[in-house]
Design an enzyme around this catalytic site. Structure first.
Site, PDB file in Angstrom:
ATOM      1  N   HIS A  21       0.844  -1.210   0.000  1.00 62.13           N
ATOM      2  CA  HIS A  21       0.000   0.000   0.000  1.00 62.13           C
ATOM      3  C   HIS A  21       0.874   1.252   0.000  1.00 62.13           C
ATOM      4  O   HIS A  21       0.649   2.185  -0.761  1.00 62.13           O
ATOM      5  CB  HIS A  21      -0.914  -0.010   1.227  1.00 62.13           C
ATOM      6  CG  HIS A  21      -1.956  -1.076   1.189  1.00 62.13           C
ATOM      7  ND1 HIS A  21      -3.302  -0.828   1.199  1.00 62.13           N
ATOM      8  CD2 HIS A  21      -1.848  -2.419   1.136  1.00 62.13           C
ATOM      9  CE1 HIS A  21      -3.983  -1.958   1.142  1.00 62.13           C
ATOM     10  NE2 HIS A  21      -3.114  -2.945   1.111  1.00 62.13           N
ATOM     11  N   ASP A 118      -6.521   4.746   3.062  1.00 58.29           N
ATOM     12  CA  ASP A 118      -7.214   3.553   2.589  1.00 58.29           C
ATOM     13  C   ASP A 118      -7.884   2.756   3.711  1.00 58.29           C
ATOM     14  O   ASP A 118      -9.079   2.497   3.637  1.00 58.29           O
ATOM     15  CB  ASP A 118      -6.383   2.655   1.680  1.00 58.29           C
ATOM     16  CG  ASP A 118      -5.027   2.267   2.258  1.00 58.29           C
ATOM     17  OD1 ASP A 118      -4.287   1.567   1.568  1.00 58.29           O
ATOM     18  OD2 ASP A 118      -4.731   2.657   3.394  1.00 58.29           O
ATOM     19  N   VAL A 337      14.327  -8.164  -1.784  1.00 51.40           N
ATOM     20  CA  VAL A 337      15.157  -7.907  -2.963  1.00 51.40           C
ATOM     21  C   VAL A 337      14.639  -6.673  -3.707  1.00 51.40           C
ATOM     22  O   VAL A 337      13.573  -6.156  -3.420  1.00 51.40           O
ATOM     23  CB  VAL A 337      15.149  -9.109  -3.925  1.00 51.40           C
ATOM     24  CG1 VAL A 337      15.732 -10.347  -3.262  1.00 51.40           C
ATOM     25  CG2 VAL A 337      13.764  -9.379  -4.485  1.00 51.40           C
ATOM     26  N   GLN A 339      12.943  -5.787  -6.334  1.00 53.02           N
ATOM     27  CA  GLN A 339      12.079  -6.456  -7.304  1.00 53.02           C
ATOM     28  C   GLN A 339      11.994  -5.712  -8.630  1.00 53.02           C
ATOM     29  O   GLN A 339      12.134  -6.307  -9.695  1.00 53.02           O
ATOM     30  CB  GLN A 339      10.677  -6.655  -6.727  1.00 53.02           C
ATOM     31  CG  GLN A 339       9.665  -7.181  -7.742  1.00 53.02           C
ATOM     32  CD  GLN A 339       8.398  -7.674  -7.116  1.00 53.02           C
ATOM     33  OE1 GLN A 339       8.430  -8.550  -6.244  1.00 53.02           O
ATOM     34  NE2 GLN A 339       7.276  -7.113  -7.541  1.00 53.02           N
ATOM     35  N   HIS A 354       2.441 -13.380  -7.020  1.00 49.22           N
ATOM     36  CA  HIS A 354       1.285 -13.678  -6.161  1.00 49.22           C
ATOM     37  C   HIS A 354       0.112 -12.751  -6.506  1.00 49.22           C
ATOM     38  O   HIS A 354      -0.938 -12.807  -5.900  1.00 49.22           O
ATOM     39  CB  HIS A 354       1.662 -13.540  -4.681  1.00 49.22           C
ATOM     40  CG  HIS A 354       1.851 -12.128  -4.243  1.00 49.22           C
ATOM     41  ND1 HIS A 354       2.557 -11.184  -4.982  1.00 49.22           N
ATOM     42  CD2 HIS A 354       1.433 -11.473  -3.146  1.00 49.22           C
ATOM     43  CE1 HIS A 354       2.551 -10.032  -4.346  1.00 49.22           C
ATOM     44  NE2 HIS A 354       1.874 -10.159  -3.247  1.00 49.22           N
ATOM     45  N   SER A 359       2.883  -5.469  -7.487  1.00 49.16           N
ATOM     46  CA  SER A 359       3.690  -6.347  -8.354  1.00 49.16           C
ATOM     47  C   SER A 359       3.084  -6.433  -9.747  1.00 49.16           C
ATOM     48  O   SER A 359       3.810  -6.459 -10.747  1.00 49.16           O
ATOM     49  CB  SER A 359       3.790  -7.741  -7.732  1.00 49.16           C
ATOM     50  OG  SER A 359       4.507  -7.674  -6.510  1.00 49.16           O
ATOM     51  N   GLU A 362       3.953  -3.399 -11.707  1.00 47.46           N
ATOM     52  CA  GLU A 362       5.346  -3.492 -12.163  1.00 47.46           C
ATOM     53  C   GLU A 362       5.478  -4.525 -13.287  1.00 47.46           C
ATOM     54  O   GLU A 362       6.213  -4.329 -14.242  1.00 47.46           O
ATOM     55  CB  GLU A 362       6.249  -3.846 -10.977  1.00 47.46           C
ATOM     56  CG  GLU A 362       6.347  -2.709  -9.983  1.00 47.46           C
ATOM     57  CD  GLU A 362       6.642  -3.149  -8.577  1.00 47.46           C
ATOM     58  OE1 GLU A 362       6.480  -2.345  -7.644  1.00 47.46           O
ATOM     59  OE2 GLU A 362       7.041  -4.303  -8.389  1.00 47.46           O
ATOM     60  N   GLY A 377      -6.857 -13.221  -0.458  1.00 47.52           N
ATOM     61  CA  GLY A 377      -7.566 -11.940  -0.589  1.00 47.52           C
ATOM     62  C   GLY A 377      -7.762 -11.504  -2.041  1.00 47.52           C
ATOM     63  O   GLY A 377      -8.039 -12.300  -2.936  1.00 47.52           O
ATOM     64  N   ASP A 378      -7.490 -10.220  -2.257  1.00 44.32           N
ATOM     65  CA  ASP A 378      -7.734  -9.628  -3.580  1.00 44.32           C
ATOM     66  C   ASP A 378      -6.811 -10.187  -4.641  1.00 44.32           C
ATOM     67  O   ASP A 378      -7.079 -10.066  -5.835  1.00 44.32           O
ATOM     68  CB  ASP A 378      -7.566  -8.109  -3.480  1.00 44.32           C
ATOM     69  CG  ASP A 378      -6.143  -7.753  -3.088  1.00 44.32           C
ATOM     70  OD1 ASP A 378      -5.676  -8.228  -2.053  1.00 44.32           O
ATOM     71  OD2 ASP A 378      -5.486  -7.031  -3.837  1.00 44.32           O
ATOM     72  N   GLN A 379      -5.692 -10.828  -4.199  1.00 44.05           N
ATOM     73  CA  GLN A 379      -4.770 -11.391  -5.191  1.00 44.05           C
ATOM     74  C   GLN A 379      -5.491 -12.418  -6.081  1.00 44.05           C
ATOM     75  O   GLN A 379      -5.178 -12.560  -7.260  1.00 44.05           O
ATOM     76  CB  GLN A 379      -3.587 -12.048  -4.484  1.00 44.05           C
ATOM     77  CG  GLN A 379      -2.766 -11.075  -3.653  1.00 44.05           C
ATOM     78  CD  GLN A 379      -2.056 -11.745  -2.499  1.00 44.05           C
ATOM     79  OE1 GLN A 379      -1.804 -12.948  -2.515  1.00 44.05           O
ATOM     80  NE2 GLN A 379      -1.745 -10.985  -1.464  1.00 44.05           N
TER      81      GLN A 379
HETATM   82  C1  LIG Z   1      -2.510  -3.830  -2.209  1.00 45.29           C
HETATM   83  C2  LIG Z   1      -2.133  -4.958  -1.275  1.00 45.29           C
HETATM   84  O1  LIG Z   1      -0.760  -5.246  -1.431  1.00 45.29           O
HETATM   85  C3  LIG Z   1      -0.333  -6.210  -0.483  1.00 45.29           C
HETATM   86  O2  LIG Z   1       1.026  -6.131  -0.573  1.00 45.29           O
HETATM   87  P1  LIG Z   1       2.108  -7.155  -1.076  1.00 45.29           P
HETATM   88  O3  LIG Z   1       3.392  -6.715  -0.492  1.00 45.29           O
HETATM   89  O4  LIG Z   1       1.673  -8.529  -0.819  1.00 45.29           O
HETATM   90  O5  LIG Z   1       2.137  -7.056  -2.663  1.00 45.29           O
HETATM   91  P2  LIG Z   1       2.341  -5.913  -3.710  1.00 45.29           P
HETATM   92  O6  LIG Z   1       1.121  -5.071  -3.788  1.00 45.29           O
HETATM   93  O7  LIG Z   1       2.788  -6.621  -4.926  1.00 45.29           O
HETATM   94  O8  LIG Z   1       3.514  -4.975  -3.183  1.00 45.29           O
HETATM   95  C4  LIG Z   1       4.780  -5.493  -2.990  1.00 45.29           C
HETATM   96  C5  LIG Z   1       5.757  -4.376  -3.295  1.00 45.29           C
HETATM   97  O9  LIG Z   1       6.971  -4.686  -2.655  1.00 45.29           O
HETATM   98  C6  LIG Z   1       8.011  -4.777  -3.595  1.00 45.29           C
HETATM   99  N1  LIG Z   1       8.890  -5.888  -3.187  1.00 45.29           N
HETATM  100  C7  LIG Z   1       8.357  -7.062  -2.751  1.00 45.29           C
HETATM  101  C8  LIG Z   1       9.207  -8.072  -2.334  1.00 45.29           C
HETATM  102  C9  LIG Z   1      10.609  -7.847  -2.355  1.00 45.29           C
HETATM  103  O10 LIG Z   1      11.416  -8.695  -1.984  1.00 45.29           O
HETATM  104  N2  LIG Z   1      11.072  -6.658  -2.819  1.00 45.29           N
HETATM  105  C10 LIG Z   1      10.248  -5.669  -3.238  1.00 45.29           C
HETATM  106  O11 LIG Z   1      10.697  -4.611  -3.674  1.00 45.29           O
HETATM  107  C11 LIG Z   1       7.360  -5.032  -4.944  1.00 45.29           C
HETATM  108  O12 LIG Z   1       8.163  -4.512  -5.991  1.00 45.29           O
HETATM  109  C12 LIG Z   1       6.034  -4.278  -4.788  1.00 45.29           C
HETATM  110  O13 LIG Z   1       6.219  -2.927  -5.153  1.00 45.29           O
HETATM  111  C13 LIG Z   1      -1.017  -7.530  -0.811  1.00 45.29           C
HETATM  112  O14 LIG Z   1      -0.690  -7.904  -2.130  1.00 45.29           O
HETATM  113  C14 LIG Z   1      -2.511  -7.357  -0.784  1.00 45.29           C
HETATM  114  O15 LIG Z   1      -3.137  -8.508  -1.330  1.00 45.29           O
HETATM  115  C15 LIG Z   1      -2.950  -6.167  -1.587  1.00 45.29           C
HETATM  116  O16 LIG Z   1      -4.275  -5.888  -1.277  1.00 45.29           O
END
Ligand SMILES: C[C@@H]1O[C@H](OP(=O)(O)OP(=O)(O)OC[C@H]2O[C@@H](n3ccc(=O)[nH]c3=O)[C@H](O)[C@@H]2O)[C@H](O)[C@H](O)[C@H]1O
Length: 462
Positions: A21, A118, A337, A339, A354, A359, A362, A377-379
């Site tokens: 978020h 939110d 990492v 990402q 996931h 993600s 991106e 959830g929403d995934q």
């Molecule tokens: C809205 C909400 O987002 C939540 O966050 P979550 O962290 O799971 O996933 P992303 O939204 O992909 O956010 C993850 C963010 O962390 C970054 N990242 C992740 C892992 C890592 O090792 N390094 C990174 O840089 C990635 O690039 C992205 O920007 C849940 O999904 C939920 O279901 C959803 O409602």
């Protein structure tokens, strides 16, 4: 006195304590700051360091540290959903609710024209008392909100009950035509969430019901029907920020990962990451690793499985003999990492995701093939939207009886999208290319952000 509607805006942002978020709100902040608007970004104190590299306008985006209150049951120092198991998320919500007095003080001092939020359902009411307009900037897709939240006017409240699993398997009345359905095991998962779900549903109904406007990070072309459905259900204007294409962070890819990825030919490596919250059970973590091993392709996995003590090395969860068999082509880390930078690397040809909304944003701007493996959830709804409606990826099959995936399912999904001559692989590649070109085409993002700001300014004049 609020400036006239033609000058730059001053906006406070207070996202839910989840990295996904916070990332999403910061991407939008960058787009607004790029156009001269000022952002006061309120976020948990220690978490701020993770996001410095993503702040591209330090002269207009000001991070304001918010101490997270210590709540019984929350591990000391925990600040976001990445620090606690899913079951403790309600405690984190309580901690966020207890920051209300601190947020009120900041809003009184900063005097923004808007506050974007939110999950803090009390913020729109507080903002109204302070003469500040409130916008619920929803990181969850309109399709997921519409399907999972159900209309606020449904008779559930009157009957004091939650949705049953069989009701959840079907979309709500008047929901747009789509391939979005929940499977029996997914519906059971939501129904079993029970009172936790009810209070969360109650919270979200207030978040959507009390704000001045609702906004999503999407575009009409992709999710227009779902946005119109939300507008009808909540009787509230919905404005779209557009695709909010994430810029790459200013930092460079760390040497150890650059060394790994540089060792593989273009579009050959499978990168797998499950966001900041998902923690796979050990058996599913092993199925994932064995599935990637079965592909015969190089792979990099970045996820922290649920293994005994937090301090146990990730290798303790590896399948028997896995390390030796995959040495030189299989890389697994439980650490955070970079990402976006990994996805940008030419050797990465497939992204097993996931389906978290950040993600997926991106993923949409890369040319990686997409394998969809939603966790919760929403995934799940995002995966149906991406794999069913937009057909830009292939979802990993899961067993009906227990909702678990298998090594064969992981391997098959990667094969389908990566194998030369695969009809489905070429279809999703072409659909992904079309959406990527649309999202990146000149003027699309600019038009959406301009329109978004125009509607905010119009709200100031009401
Ligand atoms: C809205 C909400 O987002 C939540 O966050 P979550 O962290 O799971 O996933 P992303 O939204 O992909 O956010 C993850 C963010 O962390 C970054 N990242 C992740 C892992 C890592 O090792 N390094 C990174 O840089 C990635 O690039 C992205 O920007 C849940 O999904 C939920 O279901 C959803 O409602």
């Amino acid at each position: 006195m609020a400036p006239s509607s033609s000058s730059s805006l001053q906006i406070a942002m207070y996202p839910w304590f989840a990295l996904g978020h916070i990332t999403s709100f910061l991407h939008l902040s960058n787009k607004l700051a790029e156009r001269g608007h000022k952002i006061f970004f309120l976020l948990p104190t220690k978490t701020r360091t993770r996001f410095e590299a993503l702040n591209r306008h330090r002269d207009l985006i000001f991070f304001i540290p918010i101490p997270v209150p210590q709540i019984d049951g929350l591990p000391a120092g925990a600040e976001t959903t990445a620090d606690v198991p899913f079951q403790s998320h309600p405690l984190l919500l309580t901690a966020m609710d207890e920051t209300k007095p601190v947020i009120e003080t900041h809003l009184r001092n900063l005097k923004p024209q808007f506050v974007f939020y939110d999950f803090s359902h009390w913020l729109p009411l507080l903002a109204r008392d302070l003469g500040i307009k409130s916008l619920h900037y929803c990181t969850i897709s309109p399709a997921a909100v519409g399907y999972l939240l159900r209309p606020p006017n449904s008779n559930l409240k009157a009957e004091k009950r939650s949705l049953t699993a069989s009701e959840l398997m079907k979309p709500p009345i008047n929901f747009p035509d789509s391939s979005i359905r929940l499977k029996a095991f997914e519906a059971r998962g939501f129904a079993e969430f029970g009172e936790g779900r009810d209070s969360f549903t109650e919270r979200m109904s207030l978040c959507f019901g009390e704000c001045d406007m609702i906004s999503f990070k999407t575009c009409v072309e992709m999710e227009g029907p779902y946005c119109r459905y939300i507008e009808q259900q909540f009787k509230k204007p919905v404005i779209l920020a557009g695709p909010v294409v994430p810029e790459s962070p200013k930092s460079r890819l760390e040497d150890n990962f650059a060394r790994i990825l540089d060792g593989f030919s273009p579009n050959t490596l499978v990168f797998c990451s499950f966001g900041s919250e998902c923690r796979l059970e050990k058996d599913q973590f092993q199925e994932l690793l064995l599935g990637l091993e079965l592909t015969g392709r190089p792979f990099l996995v970045a996820t922290k499985p649920l293994i005994g003590a937090e301090s146990s090395p990730i290798e303790s969860a590896f399948p028997e003999g896995f390390e030796d068999r995959t040495r030189g082509r299989g890389f697994v880390t439980g650490e955070w990492v970079q990402q976006q930078l990994i996805l940008d690397h030419p050797s990465v040809g497939c992204f097993v995701t996931h389906c978290g909304s950040g993600s997926l944003s991106e993923a949409m701007v890369t040319d990686c093939q997409l394998v969809l493996l939603p966790n919760a959830g929403d995934q799940i709804i995002n995966a149906r939207l991406m794999g069913g409606d937009l057909k830009v990826g292939v979802e990993v099959e899961k067993r009906e009886e227990d909702g678990k995936f298998t090594r064969e399912g992981v391997c098959e999904a990667v094969r389908v999208v990566m194998e030369e001559g695969s009809v489905v692989g070429e279809m999703v590649r072409e659909n992904h290319r079309k959406w990527r070109e649309f999202v990146l085409s000149v003027g699309v993002e600019d038009q959406y952000v301009k329109e978004f700001v125009h509607k905010l300014q119009a709200l100031l004049d009401t």
